[in-house]
Design a protein around this motif. Structure first.
Motif, short mmCIF file in Angstrom:
data_model
loop_
_atom_site.label_atom_id
_atom_site.label_comp_id
_atom_site.label_asym_id
_atom_site.label_seq_id
_atom_site.Cartn_x
_atom_site.Cartn_y
_atom_site.Cartn_z
N ALA A 19 95.56 84.60 -60.31
CA ALA A 19 95.99 83.56 -60.93
C ALA A 19 97.46 83.35 -60.80
O ALA A 19 98.27 82.48 -60.58
CB ALA A 19 95.44 83.62 -62.49
N GLY A 20 97.89 84.57 -61.15
CA GLY A 20 99.74 84.76 -61.10
C GLY A 20 100.33 84.45 -59.63
O GLY A 20 101.32 83.72 -59.58
N GLY A 21 99.44 84.80 -58.58
CA GLY A 21 100.14 84.46 -57.32
C GLY A 21 99.85 83.04 -56.86
O GLY A 21 100.77 82.68 -56.29
N VAL A 22 98.90 82.31 -57.44
CA VAL A 22 98.50 81.06 -57.11
C VAL A 22 99.83 80.14 -58.06
O VAL A 22 100.56 79.31 -57.54
CB VAL A 22 97.21 80.38 -57.63
CG1 VAL A 22 97.35 78.89 -57.67
CG2 VAL A 22 96.33 81.00 -56.89
N ALA A 23 99.99 80.63 -59.34
CA ALA A 23 101.05 80.17 -60.04
C ALA A 23 102.42 80.43 -59.50
O ALA A 23 103.31 79.34 -59.54
CB ALA A 23 101.03 80.46 -61.50
N LEU A 24 102.73 81.37 -58.97
CA LEU A 24 103.90 81.72 -58.25
C LEU A 24 104.24 80.97 -57.11
O LEU A 24 105.46 80.52 -56.60
CB LEU A 24 104.04 83.08 -58.05
CG LEU A 24 104.21 83.94 -59.27
CD1 LEU A 24 104.25 85.63 -58.90
CD2 LEU A 24 105.72 83.77 -59.71
N ALA A 25 102.93 80.59 -56.40
CA ALA A 25 103.36 79.82 -55.22
C ALA A 25 103.70 78.41 -55.48
O ALA A 25 104.48 77.87 -54.77
CB ALA A 25 101.95 79.97 -54.39
N ALA A 26 102.91 77.89 -56.28
CA ALA A 26 103.55 76.64 -56.84
C ALA A 26 104.83 76.55 -57.39
O ALA A 26 105.37 75.36 -57.21
CB ALA A 26 102.37 76.11 -58.16
N ALA A 27 105.43 77.55 -58.12
CA ALA A 27 106.49 77.35 -58.69
C ALA A 27 107.69 77.64 -57.62
O ALA A 27 108.39 76.77 -57.52
CB ALA A 27 106.67 78.74 -59.66
N ALA A 28 107.33 78.40 -56.52
CA ALA A 28 107.90 78.53 -55.35
C ALA A 28 108.14 77.00 -54.58
O ALA A 28 109.31 76.57 -54.47
CB ALA A 28 107.61 79.58 -54.33
N ASN A 29 107.15 76.51 -54.63
CA ASN A 29 107.21 75.11 -53.91
C ASN A 29 107.87 74.14 -54.78
O ASN A 29 108.77 73.35 -54.17
CB ASN A 29 105.70 74.69 -53.39
CG ASN A 29 105.79 73.65 -52.94
OD1 ASN A 29 106.16 73.63 -51.56
ND2 ASN A 29 104.81 72.57 -53.31
N HIS A 30 107.67 74.28 -56.07
CA HIS A 30 108.11 73.07 -56.68
C HIS A 30 109.61 73.39 -57.02
O HIS A 30 110.35 72.31 -57.14
CB HIS A 30 107.59 72.70 -57.86
CG HIS A 30 106.07 72.38 -57.66
ND1 HIS A 30 105.96 70.91 -57.14
CD2 HIS A 30 104.72 72.88 -57.83
CE1 HIS A 30 104.49 70.69 -57.23
NE2 HIS A 30 104.00 71.72 -57.35
N THR A 31 110.37 74.61 -56.79
CA THR A 31 111.55 74.87 -57.50
C THR A 31 112.36 75.05 -56.00
O THR A 31 113.59 75.29 -56.36
CB THR A 31 111.62 76.17 -58.33
OG1 THR A 31 111.19 77.23 -57.37
CG2 THR A 31 110.98 75.98 -59.59
N GLY A 32 111.75 75.29 -55.10
CA GLY A 32 112.45 75.64 -53.72
C GLY A 32 112.86 77.23 -53.81
O GLY A 32 113.50 77.71 -52.74
N ALA A 33 112.54 77.95 -54.42
CA ALA A 33 112.84 79.51 -54.74
C ALA A 33 111.87 79.92 -53.95
O ALA A 33 111.14 81.01 -54.52
CB ALA A 33 112.57 79.82 -56.33
N THR A 34 111.55 79.74 -52.48
CA THR A 34 110.66 80.34 -51.93
C THR A 34 111.01 81.91 -51.44
O THR A 34 109.99 82.73 -51.52
CB THR A 34 110.64 79.89 -50.52
OG1 THR A 34 111.64 79.48 -49.83
CG2 THR A 34 110.11 78.34 -50.94
N HIS A 35 112.08 82.18 -51.55
CA HIS A 35 112.54 83.75 -51.17
C HIS A 35 111.85 84.67 -52.33
O HIS A 35 111.22 85.55 -52.04
CB HIS A 35 113.98 83.88 -51.07
CG HIS A 35 114.33 85.25 -50.67
ND1 HIS A 35 113.95 85.92 -49.51
CD2 HIS A 35 115.06 86.14 -51.40
CE1 HIS A 35 114.68 87.28 -49.46
NE2 HIS A 35 115.07 87.39 -50.69
#
Length: 124
Positions: A19-35
Protein backbone atom coordinates in the motif's frame (compact mmCIF):
# COMPACT_ATOMS: atom_id res chain seq x y z
CA UNK A 1 9.43 -12.09 19.54
CA UNK A 2 7.71 -15.41 18.96
CA UNK A 3 7.91 -17.16 15.62
CA UNK A 4 4.15 -16.89 15.08
CA UNK A 5 4.20 -13.17 15.81
CA UNK A 6 7.12 -12.65 13.44
CA UNK A 7 5.33 -14.65 10.75
CA UNK A 8 2.23 -12.49 11.12
CA UNK A 9 4.45 -9.39 11.05
CA UNK A 10 5.75 -10.53 7.65
CA UNK A 11 2.19 -10.58 6.29
CA UNK A 12 1.38 -7.21 7.88
CA UNK A 13 4.56 -5.61 6.52
CA UNK A 14 3.87 -7.08 3.10
CA UNK A 15 0.47 -5.43 2.94
CA UNK A 16 1.62 -2.13 4.38
CA UNK A 17 4.65 -1.95 2.08
CA UNK A 18 2.47 -2.74 -0.91
CA UNK A 19 0.00 0.00 0.00
CA UNK A 20 2.81 2.40 0.86
CA UNK A 21 4.58 1.66 -2.40
CA UNK A 22 1.48 2.50 -4.41
CA UNK A 23 0.92 5.68 -2.39
CA UNK A 24 4.54 6.72 -2.87
CA UNK A 25 4.30 6.08 -6.61
CA UNK A 26 1.25 8.34 -6.76
CA UNK A 27 2.99 11.00 -4.68
CA UNK A 28 6.07 10.81 -6.90
CA UNK A 29 3.93 11.21 -10.01
CA UNK A 30 1.81 14.06 -8.69
CA UNK A 31 4.63 16.03 -7.06
CA UNK A 32 7.38 15.37 -9.58
CA UNK A 33 9.59 14.06 -6.78
CA UNK A 34 10.42 10.94 -8.72
CA UNK A 35 14.01 10.63 -7.51
CA UNK A 36 13.31 10.19 -3.79
CA UNK A 37 9.70 9.04 -3.73
CA UNK A 38 10.00 6.90 -6.85
CA UNK A 39 12.95 5.02 -5.40
CA UNK A 40 11.19 4.58 -2.06
CA UNK A 41 8.14 3.27 -3.92
CA UNK A 42 10.22 0.83 -5.95
CA UNK A 43 11.85 -0.66 -2.86
CA UNK A 44 8.51 -1.07 -1.08
CA UNK A 45 6.87 -2.65 -4.12
CA UNK A 46 9.86 -4.94 -4.70
CA UNK A 47 9.96 -6.23 -1.15
CA UNK A 48 6.25 -6.52 -0.37
CA UNK A 49 5.83 -9.67 -2.51
CA UNK A 50 8.87 -11.41 -1.04
CA UNK A 51 7.56 -10.85 2.48
CA UNK A 52 4.25 -12.37 1.38
CA UNK A 53 6.15 -15.31 -0.14
CA UNK A 54 8.10 -15.86 3.07
CA UNK A 55 4.85 -15.75 5.05
CA UNK A 56 3.31 -18.39 2.77
CA UNK A 57 6.36 -20.64 2.81
CA UNK A 58 7.32 -20.04 6.44
CA UNK A 59 7.46 -23.69 7.50
CA UNK A 60 9.65 -24.63 4.52
CA UNK A 61 12.09 -21.70 4.71
CA UNK A 62 14.50 -22.34 7.56
CA UNK A 63 15.90 -18.80 7.43
CA UNK A 64 12.48 -17.13 7.28
CA UNK A 65 12.69 -15.28 10.60
CA UNK A 66 16.04 -13.52 10.09
CA UNK A 67 15.22 -12.86 6.43
CA UNK A 68 11.96 -11.12 7.42
CA UNK A 69 13.70 -9.01 10.03
CA UNK A 70 16.47 -7.91 7.66
CA UNK A 71 14.27 -7.38 4.59
CA UNK A 72 11.49 -5.67 6.54
CA UNK A 73 13.62 -3.34 8.63
CA UNK A 74 16.01 -2.68 5.76
CA UNK A 75 13.18 -1.63 3.46
CA UNK A 76 11.55 0.53 6.11
CA UNK A 77 14.86 2.26 6.88
CA UNK A 78 15.74 2.83 3.24
CA UNK A 79 12.32 4.04 2.12
CA UNK A 80 11.73 5.98 5.33
CA UNK A 81 15.00 7.85 4.93
CA UNK A 82 14.17 8.83 1.33
CA UNK A 83 10.68 9.98 2.30
CA UNK A 84 12.07 11.95 5.24
CA UNK A 85 14.65 13.63 3.01
CA UNK A 86 11.96 14.56 0.49
CA UNK A 87 9.50 16.08 2.95
CA UNK A 88 11.74 17.45 5.72
CA UNK A 89 15.06 17.96 3.98
CA UNK A 90 16.74 15.70 6.56
CA UNK A 91 17.28 11.97 6.69
CA UNK A 92 16.19 9.78 9.59
CA UNK A 93 19.77 9.65 10.88
CA UNK A 94 23.22 9.62 9.25
CA UNK A 95 23.69 6.63 6.95
CA UNK A 96 20.09 5.41 7.38
CA UNK A 97 19.53 4.70 3.67
CA UNK A 98 22.83 2.83 3.25
CA UNK A 99 22.12 0.85 6.44
CA UNK A 100 18.69 -0.03 5.08
CA UNK A 101 20.18 -1.03 1.75
CA UNK A 102 22.71 -3.25 3.50
CA UNK A 103 19.88 -4.79 5.54
CA UNK A 104 17.95 -5.58 2.36
CA UNK A 105 21.02 -7.15 0.72
CA UNK A 106 21.77 -9.24 3.81
CA UNK A 107 18.11 -10.27 3.96
CA UNK A 108 18.28 -11.62 0.41
CA UNK A 109 21.54 -13.44 1.22
CA UNK A 110 20.05 -14.95 4.39
CA UNK A 111 16.99 -16.02 2.41
CA UNK A 112 19.18 -17.67 -0.22
CA UNK A 113 21.01 -19.62 2.49
CA UNK A 114 17.77 -21.52 3.13
CA UNK A 115 18.68 -23.57 0.05
CA UNK A 116 21.30 -25.37 2.15
CA UNK A 117 18.93 -26.51 4.90
CA UNK A 118 16.95 -29.72 4.62
CA UNK A 119 13.21 -29.41 5.08
CA UNK A 120 10.50 -31.98 5.42
CA UNK A 121 8.22 -31.06 2.56
CA UNK A 122 5.61 -32.38 0.23
CA UNK A 123 5.66 -31.80 -3.47
CA UNK A 124 2.84 -29.44 -4.32
Amino acid sequence: MTTDLLRRAALFLSGMMGAGGVALAAAANHTGATHMLGNASAMCLAHAPILLGIYLGWSRIKTAAPAVILLGLGTLLFAGDLVSRQFTGNGLFPMAAPAGGLGMMLGWIVLSCAAFFKTAHRDL
